[in-house]
Design a protein around this motif. Sequence first.
Motif, PDB file in Angstrom:
ATOM      1  N   SER A  40      66.322  46.524  60.107  1.00 30.38           N
ATOM      2  CA  SER A  40      67.391  47.040  59.253  1.00 30.38           C
ATOM      3  C   SER A  40      67.276  46.381  57.891  1.00 30.38           C
ATOM      4  O   SER A  40      66.716  45.287  57.774  1.00 30.38           O
ATOM      5  N   PRO A  41      67.793  47.016  56.847  1.00 29.96           N
ATOM      6  CA  PRO A  41      67.727  46.415  55.505  1.00 29.96           C
ATOM      7  C   PRO A  41      68.346  45.022  55.496  1.00 29.96           C
ATOM      8  O   PRO A  41      69.449  44.809  56.020  1.00 29.96           O
ATOM      9  N   GLY A  42      67.609  44.067  54.963  1.00 30.90           N
ATOM     10  CA  GLY A  42      68.109  42.710  54.859  1.00 30.90           C
ATOM     11  C   GLY A  42      67.976  41.884  56.106  1.00 30.90           C
ATOM     12  O   GLY A  42      68.379  40.716  56.139  1.00 30.90           O
ATOM     13  N   LYS A  43      67.405  42.454  57.151  1.00 28.90           N
ATOM     14  CA  LYS A  43      67.235  41.732  58.406  1.00 28.90           C
ATOM     15  C   LYS A  43      65.766  41.634  58.765  1.00 28.90           C
ATOM     16  O   LYS A  43      64.945  42.434  58.323  1.00 28.90           O
ATOM     17  N   GLU A  44      65.462  40.641  59.593  1.00 27.09           N
ATOM     18  CA  GLU A  44      64.094  40.507  60.061  1.00 27.09           C
ATOM     19  C   GLU A  44      63.804  41.554  61.141  1.00 27.09           C
ATOM     20  O   GLU A  44      64.696  42.019  61.837  1.00 27.09           O
ATOM     21  N   GLU A  88      75.237  49.976  64.601  1.00 26.25           N
ATOM     22  CA  GLU A  88      74.368  48.818  64.395  1.00 26.25           C
ATOM     23  C   GLU A  88      72.938  49.049  64.895  1.00 26.25           C
ATOM     24  O   GLU A  88      72.066  48.207  64.678  1.00 26.25           O
ATOM     25  N   ASP A  89      72.697  50.168  65.547  1.00 29.23           N
ATOM     26  CA  ASP A  89      71.328  50.537  65.918  1.00 29.23           C
ATOM     27  C   ASP A  89      70.574  51.196  64.768  1.00 29.23           C
ATOM     28  O   ASP A  89      69.371  51.453  64.881  1.00 29.23           O
ATOM     29  N   THR A  90      71.268  51.474  63.677  1.00 26.13           N
ATOM     30  CA  THR A  90      70.616  52.079  62.520  1.00 26.13           C
ATOM     31  C   THR A  90      69.514  51.167  62.006  1.00 26.13           C
ATOM     32  O   THR A  90      69.759  49.996  61.715  1.00 26.13           O
ATOM     33  N   ALA A  91      68.314  51.694  61.921  1.00 31.37           N
ATOM     34  CA  ALA A  91      67.159  50.887  61.515  1.00 31.37           C
ATOM     35  C   ALA A  91      65.925  51.778  61.420  1.00 31.37           C
ATOM     36  O   ALA A  91      65.936  52.937  61.868  1.00 31.37           O
ATOM     37  N   MET A  92      64.869  51.217  60.861  1.00 20.78           N
ATOM     38  CA  MET A  92      63.548  51.821  60.972  1.00 20.78           C
ATOM     39  C   MET A  92      62.945  51.284  62.261  1.00 20.78           C
ATOM     40  O   MET A  92      62.905  50.072  62.477  1.00 20.78           O
ATOM     41  N   GLN A 119      53.787  53.855  61.504  1.00 23.49           N
ATOM     42  CA  GLN A 119      54.391  53.933  60.179  1.00 23.49           C
ATOM     43  C   GLN A 119      55.909  53.832  60.239  1.00 23.49           C
ATOM     44  O   GLN A 119      56.561  53.618  59.224  1.00 23.49           O
ATOM     45  N   GLY A 120      56.476  53.968  61.424  1.00 20.93           N
ATOM     46  CA  GLY A 120      57.918  53.853  61.580  1.00 20.93           C
ATOM     47  C   GLY A 120      58.621  55.185  61.535  1.00 20.93           C
ATOM     48  O   GLY A 120      58.138  56.154  60.944  1.00 20.93           O
ATOM     49  N   THR A 121      59.785  55.233  62.169  1.00 24.58           N
ATOM     50  CA  THR A 121      60.627  56.429  62.140  1.00 24.58           C
ATOM     51  C   THR A 121      62.078  55.959  62.000  1.00 24.58           C
ATOM     52  O   THR A 121      62.511  55.034  62.668  1.00 24.58           O
ATOM     53  N   GLN A 122      62.812  56.617  61.101  1.00 24.30           N
ATOM     54  CA  GLN A 122      64.170  56.179  60.784  1.00 24.30           C
ATOM     55  C   GLN A 122      65.162  56.728  61.800  1.00 24.30           C
ATOM     56  O   GLN A 122      65.127  57.922  62.150  1.00 24.30           O
TER      57      GLN A 122
END
Length: 127
Positions: A40-44, A88-92, A119-122
């Motif tokens: 997630s943005p700002g998180k590891e 809170e599951d929102t993430a790449m 490459q990841g999926t949002q």
Amino acid sequence: QVQVVESGGGSVQAGGSLRLSCTLSGSPNEEYCVGWFRQSPGKEREGVASIDNDGTTNYADSVQGRFTVSRDNTKNILYPQMNNLKPEDTAMYYCGAERKPVVCLVMVLKVGYARWWGQGTQVTVSS
């Protein structure tokens, strides 16, 4: 070299479900540990699920009971299923793999490592 491709992300309301997929280009005769990670943005980046070549799965506490992962070794495809999604599951979400022998649980959930990455999926969960 192994190529990893994820698909199936998207937007869903809280409580909803999504089924992702992860395809490895490597030989079905090879044995791989595969992990499902998210950032997630700002998180590891964190490992959320691991699945060993024999189908053994392990999950992070944050997703235990809501996420499951299965795999089709003949096609080198994995299917993460995410249920009862929360904002809170929102993430790449990323799929990562490493050729055996490795301790899959440690590699994914403790170290957060993989040799090959997709490459990841949002995934976006709205309240």
